[in-house]
Design an enzyme around this catalytic site. Structure first.
Site, PDB file in Angstrom:
ATOM      1  N   LYS A 191       0.733  -1.450   0.345  1.00 32.20           N
ATOM      2  CA  LYS A 191      -0.057   0.084   0.021  1.00 32.20           C
ATOM      3  C   LYS A 191       0.783   1.451   0.188  1.00 32.20           C
ATOM      4  O   LYS A 191       1.253   2.052   1.267  1.00 32.20           O
ATOM      5  CB  LYS A 191      -0.868  -0.173   1.160  1.00 32.20           C
ATOM      6  CG  LYS A 191      -1.949   0.864   1.438  1.00 32.20           C
ATOM      7  CD  LYS A 191      -3.173   1.632   2.413  1.00 32.20           C
ATOM      8  CE  LYS A 191      -1.671   2.820   2.594  1.00 32.20           C
ATOM      9  NZ  LYS A 191      -1.672   3.898   2.104  1.00 32.20           N
ATOM     10  N   SER A 245       4.533   7.584   9.997  1.00 28.56           N
ATOM     11  CA  SER A 245       4.508   8.701  11.815  1.00 28.56           C
ATOM     12  C   SER A 245       4.367   7.638  12.565  1.00 28.56           C
ATOM     13  O   SER A 245       3.728   6.382  13.044  1.00 28.56           O
ATOM     14  CB  SER A 245       3.649   8.947  11.452  1.00 28.56           C
ATOM     15  OG  SER A 245       1.881   8.640  11.096  1.00 28.56           O
ATOM     16  N   GLU A 266       9.281   1.344  11.411  1.00 30.74           N
ATOM     17  CA  GLU A 266      10.110   2.748  10.783  1.00 30.74           C
ATOM     18  C   GLU A 266       8.757   3.565  10.932  1.00 30.74           C
ATOM     19  O   GLU A 266       8.385   4.026  10.171  1.00 30.74           O
ATOM     20  CB  GLU A 266      11.168   2.066   9.449  1.00 30.74           C
ATOM     21  CG  GLU A 266      11.491   0.950   9.558  1.00 30.74           C
ATOM     22  CD  GLU A 266      12.273   0.382  10.405  1.00 30.74           C
ATOM     23  OE1 GLU A 266      13.438   1.836  11.028  1.00 30.74           O
ATOM     24  OE2 GLU A 266      13.571  -0.408  10.194  1.00 30.74           O
ATOM     25  N   CYS A 300      13.206  10.797   7.796  1.00 33.42           N
ATOM     26  CA  CYS A 300      12.971  10.569   9.307  1.00 33.42           C
ATOM     27  C   CYS A 300      14.026  10.990   9.675  1.00 33.42           C
ATOM     28  O   CYS A 300      14.323  11.158  11.473  1.00 33.42           O
ATOM     29  CB  CYS A 300      12.037   9.304   9.292  1.00 33.42           C
ATOM     30  SG  CYS A 300      13.382   7.932   8.206  1.00 33.42           S
ATOM     31  N   GLU A 397       8.282  16.544  15.893  1.00 34.93           N
ATOM     32  CA  GLU A 397       9.115  16.121  14.540  1.00 34.93           C
ATOM     33  C   GLU A 397       8.163  16.966  13.607  1.00 34.93           C
ATOM     34  O   GLU A 397       7.089  17.140  14.122  1.00 34.93           O
ATOM     35  CB  GLU A 397       8.540  14.685  14.076  1.00 34.93           C
ATOM     36  CG  GLU A 397       9.092  14.672  12.577  1.00 34.93           C
ATOM     37  CD  GLU A 397       9.510  12.653  12.452  1.00 34.93           C
ATOM     38  OE1 GLU A 397       8.363  12.495  12.887  1.00 34.93           O
ATOM     39  OE2 GLU A 397      10.135  12.609  12.115  1.00 34.93           O
TER      40      GLU A 397
HETATM   41  P1  NAD Z   1       1.920   8.384   7.861  1.00 34.08           P
HETATM   42  O1  NAD Z   1       1.808   7.023   8.947  1.00 34.08           O
HETATM   43  O2  NAD Z   1       0.863   9.219   8.156  1.00 34.08           O
HETATM   44  O3  NAD Z   1       1.299   7.540   6.722  1.00 34.08           O
HETATM   45  C1  NAD Z   1       2.512   6.086   6.232  1.00 34.08           C
HETATM   46  C2  NAD Z   1       1.656   5.248   5.705  1.00 34.08           C
HETATM   47  O4  NAD Z   1       0.772   4.397   6.314  1.00 34.08           O
HETATM   48  C3  NAD Z   1       0.221   5.529   4.528  1.00 34.08           C
HETATM   49  O5  NAD Z   1       0.906   4.883   3.646  1.00 34.08           O
HETATM   50  C4  NAD Z   1      -0.682   5.935   5.047  1.00 34.08           C
HETATM   51  O6  NAD Z   1      -1.719   5.603   4.208  1.00 34.08           O
HETATM   52  C5  NAD Z   1      -1.161   4.549   5.784  1.00 34.08           C
HETATM   53  N1  NAD Z   1      -2.276   4.885   6.825  1.00 34.08           N
HETATM   54  C6  NAD Z   1      -2.661   6.013   7.437  1.00 34.08           C
HETATM   55  N2  NAD Z   1      -3.568   5.541   8.053  1.00 34.08           N
HETATM   56  C7  NAD Z   1      -3.354   4.216   8.669  1.00 34.08           C
HETATM   57  C8  NAD Z   1      -3.892   3.303   9.573  1.00 34.08           C
HETATM   58  N3  NAD Z   1      -4.841   3.472  10.788  1.00 34.08           N
HETATM   59  N4  NAD Z   1      -3.344   2.396   9.879  1.00 34.08           N
HETATM   60  C9  NAD Z   1      -2.456   1.138   8.376  1.00 34.08           C
HETATM   61  N5  NAD Z   1      -2.233   1.816   7.382  1.00 34.08           N
HETATM   62  C10 NAD Z   1      -2.428   3.806   7.542  1.00 34.08           C
HETATM   63  O7  NAD Z   1       3.071   8.387   7.510  1.00 34.08           O
HETATM   64  P2  NAD Z   1       3.649   9.643   6.513  1.00 34.08           P
HETATM   65  O8  NAD Z   1       3.169  11.159   6.921  1.00 34.08           O
HETATM   66  O9  NAD Z   1       3.413   9.111   5.293  1.00 34.08           O
HETATM   67  O10 NAD Z   1       5.200   9.501   6.527  1.00 34.08           O
HETATM   68  C11 NAD Z   1       5.339  10.330   7.605  1.00 34.08           C
HETATM   69  C12 NAD Z   1       5.934   9.875   8.852  1.00 34.08           C
HETATM   70  O11 NAD Z   1       6.909   8.713   8.669  1.00 34.08           O
HETATM   71  C13 NAD Z   1       6.442  10.801   9.634  1.00 34.08           C
HETATM   72  O12 NAD Z   1       6.504  10.555  11.061  1.00 34.08           O
HETATM   73  C14 NAD Z   1       8.437  10.427   9.592  1.00 34.08           C
HETATM   74  O13 NAD Z   1       9.179  10.176  10.403  1.00 34.08           O
HETATM   75  C15 NAD Z   1       8.222   8.320   9.427  1.00 34.08           C
HETATM   76  N6  NAD Z   1       9.685   8.429   8.950  1.00 34.08           N
HETATM   77  C16 NAD Z   1       9.643   7.473   8.702  1.00 34.08           C
HETATM   78  C17 NAD Z   1      11.420   6.587   8.249  1.00 34.08           C
HETATM   79  C18 NAD Z   1      12.240   5.763   8.755  1.00 34.08           C
HETATM   80  O14 NAD Z   1      12.718   4.706   8.315  1.00 34.08           O
HETATM   81  N7  NAD Z   1      11.827   5.730  10.361  1.00 34.08           N
HETATM   82  C19 NAD Z   1      10.862   7.529   6.994  1.00 34.08           C
HETATM   83  C20 NAD Z   1      10.363   8.069   6.695  1.00 34.08           C
HETATM   84  C21 NAD Z   1       9.636   8.323   6.946  1.00 34.08           C
END
Ligand code: NAD
Length: 495
Positions: A191, A245, A266, A300, A397
């Site tokens: 996804k 997140s 992650e 991140c 963040e």
């Molecule tokens: P997000 O958590 O909003 O979304 C990430 C993914 O999860 C998307 O595909 C989203 O559609 C999906 N998602 C959203 N709600 C969900 C739910 N209830 N159940 C299952 N899946 C769901 O995060 P984002 O805004 O896309 O990305 C930014 C965040 O990701 C930041 O906090 C960043 O630090 C983190 N990040 C971490 C790493 C790492 O390697 N640690 C790398 C990149 C981003």
């Protein structure tokens, strides 16, 4: 190195291949069961670049069923070397389509093309070739226990994996999940983030061309709360690998508990990049600037807190400010552009809110932090000085081009501040004193520590954190353990 060189010189074309924009389920491109679609927007221009089929629960059910059939079928039983060869063919196709994939990623995620060609795409291809090589080297062990038995272990694929990917590095992070899962013999339902589905869909097409059996990779773009939730709660999904997140990660862990799915998470970061007063300040501030402003701060492991020893504080603030002002923002297809927009209007507003919060908290906004232009989600890179460790802009963040510069007294003070958030993904330190750097590496609460450098990742090294930064490690052999289950076998030698 040679790959990066070749890609650096690939020309980008105006006629980028727009993918089918349909779901990929069981080897076929299909509309969603509901017939719903959503629009993918170029964050630099706010123009619609594609209309994408929007998956729902019924589509997830079809995709998981296809992945299960594929798992029970040929994929896990084929010669491991053949699995590796298919992945290598995919890597080869990605290299041949490098310019087109890079352009797609650039438009969809609002990334300057130079950065995609230097980082995202070569890293994705490198990940794929690295794990293709592992496919036939996932070994068990003969473990001596008693004379009358042969006892050994095998590693078997976990099963059907749900890969949930964020929007900041769709191609690269997607491949961090896909490549090891497939190499281990798992099948995948991926996804992508709803804001950035296009490169994943294109990789899906190329995977079929590379000979990946039908159902081994299924791609279901759609909203997290619907598609992500359906995957996390699906009884026939064995593992969820998630990057995103902390809030969503927490929900995924709770959901996965229902059927004891394996999870790897992650999550976010608030990494400290620590500059001691004996450091090479030119190199340190250059790296500190790219450590926070690369990908418009949507990284991140961004060095969003720059910790500076008292004596050199003013000089570092000045140098960082100069670098922030010199970054070129604008046309993504121009190789000289180093700073793109942030991903969406929502993200832009959230970042601008933090700029307000920082000022209200009493920090000094030295430069940037404004929306630039009226079209596209561009924000001028912001430097906050006089930031106190307890302020929200130092603890939360922001995920945008905003750096908090914090003063510290000595080594203990630096460690106290560096380790003083809920996150623990990465940290950096700059000094000419090698002993001090080693002490920092030992004491830093971080999955990755950069010393006199900042920001590198490589699929051969473990990647991840603990606390609000997540659970488990990606990359290297850690990922192979994640996507396989060990099995112990006893053979009675006494007949
Ligand atoms: P997000 O958590 O909003 O979304 C990430 C993914 O999860 C998307 O595909 C989203 O559609 C999906 N998602 C959203 N709600 C969900 C739910 N209830 N159940 C299952 N899946 C769901 O995060 P984002 O805004 O896309 O990305 C930014 C965040 O990701 C930041 O906090 C960043 O630090 C983190 N990040 C971490 C790493 C790492 O390697 N640690 C790398 C990149 C981003």
């Amino acid at each position: 190195m040679s790959l990066a060189y070749k890609l650096d010189h690939a020309e980008t074309r105006a006629d980028a291949h727009i993918p089918s924009k349909l779901l990929l389920i069981d080897g076929r491109h299909v509309a969603s069961a509901s017939g719903r679609t959503f629009k993918s927007i170029n964050p630099a221009t706010e123009e619609v670049i594609a209309t994408v089929a929007e998956a729902g629960e019924a589509d997830v059910n079809r995709a998981v069923a296809a992945a299960r059939r594929a798992f029970e079928g040929r994929w896990r039983t084929m010669r491991a070397a053949e699995r590796g060869h298919i992945l290598l063919r995919l890597a080869d196709l990605m290299t041949r389509h490098a310019d087109e994939i890079a352009r797609l990623e650039s438009l969809d995620a609002g990334k300057p093309i130079a950065g995609v060609l230097r980082q995202d795409l070569p890293a994705a291809i490198d990940t794929l070739t690295y794990y293709a090589g592992w496919a036939d080297k996932i070994l068990g062990e003969v473990v001596p226990t008693r004379d009358d038995a042969l006892t050994y272990t095998m590693r078997e694929p976990v099963g059907v994996v749900a890969a949930i990917v964020p929007w900041n590095f769709p191609l690269m992070i997607g491949m961090w999940k896909l490549a090891p899962a497939l190499a281990c013999g798992c099948t995948v339902v991926m996804k992508p983030a709803e804001l950035t589905s296009l490169s994943a869909l294109r990789i899906g097409e190329l995977a079929l061309e590379a000979g990946l059996p039908t159902g081994v990779l299924n791609i279901v773009p759609g909203p997290g709360r619907v598609v992500g939730d359906a995957l996390v709660n699906h009884p026939d999904v064995d593992m969820v690998t998630f990057t995103g997140s902390p809030g969503v990660g927490r929900g995924i862990m709770r959901g996965a508990a229902g059927s004891f799915k394996r999870v790897s998470l992650e999550l976010g970061g608030k990494s400290a990049n620590v500059i001691f007063d004996d450091a090479d300040l030119v190199a340190a501030t250059r790296a500190a600037a790219s450590g926070i402003f690369f990908n418009a701060g949507q990284v991140c492991s961004a060095g969003s807190r720059v910790l500076v020893q008292e004596k050199v504080y003013d000089e570092v603030v000045e140098r960082l400010t100069q670098r922030a002002r010199s970054l070129r923002m604008g046309d993504l297809s121009d190789r000289a552009t180093s700073l793109g927009p942030v991903i969406s209007e929502k993200q832009m507003n959230s970042i601008l809110d933090y700029v307000d919060i920082g000022q209200k908290e009493g920090a000094t906004l030295v430069t940037g932090g404004q929306r630039v232009g009226e079209r596209g989600y561009f924000i001028s890179p912001a430097v906050f000085a006089n930031v106190e460790h307890e302020m929200r802009i130092s603890q939360e963040e922001i995920f945008g081009p905003v750096v908090s510069v914090i003063k510290f007294k000595d080594e203990d003070d630096a460690i106290r501040i560096a380790n003083g958030t809920a996150f623990s993904l990465a940290a950096g330190a700059w000094s000419k004193d090698i002993g001090r750097l080693q002490r920092f590496a030992k004491r830093a609460k971080a999955g990755t520590v950069w010393l006199n450098t900042y920001g590198y990742t490589n699929v051969r090294l473990p990647w991840g954190g603990s606390g609000d930064s997540g659970l488990g490690r990606e990359h290297g052999t850690a990922a192979l353990e994640h996507f396989t289950e060990p099995k112990a076998v006893w053979l009675n030698l006494n007949g």
